[in-house]
Design an enzyme around this catalytic site. Structure first.
Site, short mmCIF file in Angstrom:
data_model
loop_
_atom_site.label_atom_id
_atom_site.label_comp_id
_atom_site.label_asym_id
_atom_site.label_seq_id
_atom_site.Cartn_x
_atom_site.Cartn_y
_atom_site.Cartn_z
N LYS A 170 0.83 -1.21 0.00
CA LYS A 170 0.00 0.00 0.00
C LYS A 170 0.87 1.27 0.00
O LYS A 170 0.64 2.23 -0.74
CB LYS A 170 -0.91 -0.04 1.24
CG LYS A 170 -1.73 1.21 1.48
CD LYS A 170 -2.84 1.38 0.49
CE LYS A 170 -3.60 2.68 0.72
NZ LYS A 170 -4.53 2.96 -0.36
N LYS A 245 0.00 11.78 4.90
CA LYS A 245 0.26 10.71 5.89
C LYS A 245 0.97 9.53 5.22
O LYS A 245 1.96 9.01 5.74
CB LYS A 245 -1.06 10.24 6.51
CG LYS A 245 -0.87 9.13 7.53
CD LYS A 245 -2.17 8.44 7.90
CE LYS A 245 -2.57 7.44 6.85
NZ LYS A 245 -3.60 6.49 7.26
P1 NAD Z 1 -12.22 8.58 8.65
O1 NAD Z 1 -11.54 9.62 9.47
O2 NAD Z 1 -13.41 8.94 7.83
O3 NAD Z 1 -12.68 7.36 9.61
C1 NAD Z 1 -11.93 6.90 10.71
C2 NAD Z 1 -12.91 6.62 11.84
O4 NAD Z 1 -12.18 6.07 12.95
C3 NAD Z 1 -13.61 7.89 12.35
O5 NAD Z 1 -15.01 7.72 12.30
C4 NAD Z 1 -13.11 8.01 13.81
O6 NAD Z 1 -14.10 8.53 14.69
C5 NAD Z 1 -12.77 6.58 14.12
N1 NAD Z 1 -11.87 6.41 15.25
C6 NAD Z 1 -10.71 7.10 15.51
N2 NAD Z 1 -10.16 6.63 16.65
C7 NAD Z 1 -10.95 5.63 17.09
C8 NAD Z 1 -10.92 4.75 18.21
N3 NAD Z 1 -9.92 4.83 19.11
N4 NAD Z 1 -11.91 3.86 18.36
C9 NAD Z 1 -12.91 3.79 17.46
N5 NAD Z 1 -13.02 4.58 16.38
C10 NAD Z 1 -12.03 5.49 16.21
O7 NAD Z 1 -11.07 7.93 7.74
P2 NAD Z 1 -11.28 7.02 6.43
O8 NAD Z 1 -11.28 7.89 5.24
O9 NAD Z 1 -12.40 6.07 6.70
O10 NAD Z 1 -9.87 6.25 6.43
C11 NAD Z 1 -9.61 5.17 7.31
C12 NAD Z 1 -8.29 4.51 6.89
O11 NAD Z 1 -8.40 4.06 5.52
C13 NAD Z 1 -7.09 5.46 6.93
O12 NAD Z 1 -5.98 4.75 7.42
C14 NAD Z 1 -6.89 5.87 5.46
O13 NAD Z 1 -5.55 6.21 5.16
C15 NAD Z 1 -7.31 4.58 4.76
N6 NAD Z 1 -7.79 4.80 3.38
C16 NAD Z 1 -8.67 5.80 3.09
C17 NAD Z 1 -9.11 5.96 1.78
C18 NAD Z 1 -10.08 7.08 1.42
O14 NAD Z 1 -10.29 7.31 0.21
N7 NAD Z 1 -10.70 7.75 2.39
C19 NAD Z 1 -8.66 5.11 0.76
C20 NAD Z 1 -7.79 4.06 1.10
C21 NAD Z 1 -7.36 3.92 2.41
#
Ligand code: NAD
Length: 296
Positions: A170, A245
């Site tokens: 990734k 990040k």
């Molecule tokens: P996001 O911020 O929308 O969602 C993350 C969630 O985790 C939030 O709802 C937050 O409240 C929750 N959270 C944080 N700490 C927590 C805890 N201790 N306990 C429970 N919940 C907790 O982020 P996202 O866009 O869903 O991304 C999540 C992961 O996926 C990241 O690592 C990101 O790099 C990866 N990612 C994102 C995308 C994209 O297009 N958004 C694509 C590929 C990978």
């Protein structure tokens, strides 16, 4: 399957929704009341802590912002490892550094719990459509055990090697993506300054050797790729701060093995600047703004 889902944000919320649509029992936890409400509306069982969510679980999926959140959820004060049944399987889909998931996986052995990494590509659209690609780091037996649940959320499930190698895949992919997006932005901005119609330039690039995903599917110049974030004010895409990040993860991982990544370090600074200018939540293709210099 009894599934616990921790982290129900943009990606996790949509992924959990697909599990529910497939008729699975899903217990969920998130710190955000809004995320929990959406999960409840989709038919999920809302829990008050990570430990409460995993009590019934055979399988845990986590989808959290960064490594510190993943450490907290697995190993912290209310961490799930101590609450899990022996023999259960945890699949962390967050994008984090390889070492963190390797540490957690090693710690989980004491509880007879299997932890592996399966970061994704495909973005929020792929998460909603159930077409994600999962890059799985696990031994062969654990990889086989991930299939049933991951196939409900994605269409490509790739075995990358042992625990941590999903993250390696990734990080390397996103390093290339971050650089290629900046390269296309640089070329498009230069072309426009030199007087070519951006549409004509994109047409040439996309039938020539400069062609790549960033030029063709997600061109940073507005109006070139109709479905790209650039054509909707850089909204609802892959946030610049997430690309920053991921580049940070690449630079850090490269430092650990003393591997030079020259271009990665340079574009990391460009995305840093973009985020500091208040654009952290815009799609990362808005990096082109760093090149659109106002003429005196
Ligand atoms: P996001 O911020 O929308 O969602 C993350 C969630 O985790 C939030 O709802 C937050 O409240 C929750 N959270 C944080 N700490 C927590 C805890 N201790 N306990 C429970 N919940 C907790 O982020 P996202 O866009 O869903 O991304 C999540 C992961 O996926 C990241 O690592 C990101 O790099 C990866 N990612 C994102 C995308 C994209 O297009 N958004 C694509 C590929 C990978």
């Amino acid at each position: 399957m009894n599934i616990a889902f921790i982290g129900l944000g943009n990606m996790g919320g949509a992924m959990a929704h697909n599990l529910l649509k497939a008729g699975q029992n899903v217990w969920g936890f998130d710190l955000s009341p809004k995320a929990l409400q959406q999960f409840a509306d989709a038919g999920g069982v809302v829990c008050q802590s990570p430990q409460a969510a995993v009590q019934q679980a055979d399988i845990v999926i986590s989808m959290l912002p960064a490594a510190k959140h993943v450490r907290e959820v697995y190993l912290g004060e209310d961490g799930i490892l101590v609450a899990l049944k022996a023999g259960s399987l945890c699949i962390d889909c967050s994008t984090i550094d390889p070492k963190t998931i390797q540490d957690i996986s090693a710690a989980a052995l004491a509880y007879q719990v299997n932890v592996c990494d399966a970061p994704v590509s495909g973005g929020t659209i792929g998460a909603q459509a159930g077409t994600l690609t999962f890059m799985v780091g696990a031994d062969a037996e654990t990889f086989a055990a991930t299939q049933a649940v991951l196939s409900l959320m994605g269409k490509n499930i790739v075995h990358c090697g042992d625990v941590g190698t999903g993250q390696v895949a990734k990080i390397c992919n996103n390093l290339i993506l971050g650089i290629s997006m900046a390269a296309v932005a640089e070329g498009m901005a230069l072309g426009a300054q030199l007087g070519i119609d951006p549409q004509a330039l994109a047409g040439v690039i996309n039938s020539s050797s400069g062609r790549c995903w960033s030029s063709e599917v997600c061109n940073p110049w507005p109006g070139i790729s109709p479905n790209a974030p650039a054509s909707r004010n850089y909204q609802d895409g892959f946030a610049a701060q997430l690309m920053l990040k991921d580049l940070g993860l690449a630079v850090e991982a490269a430092g650990q093995v003393k591997q030079p990544i020259v271009l990665g370090g340079l574009v990391q600074q460009l995305y840093q600047q973009l985020c500091l200018q208040g654009n952290a939540n815009l799609d990362f293709s808005s990096i082109i703004q760093q090149y659109l210099v106002a003429k005196a």
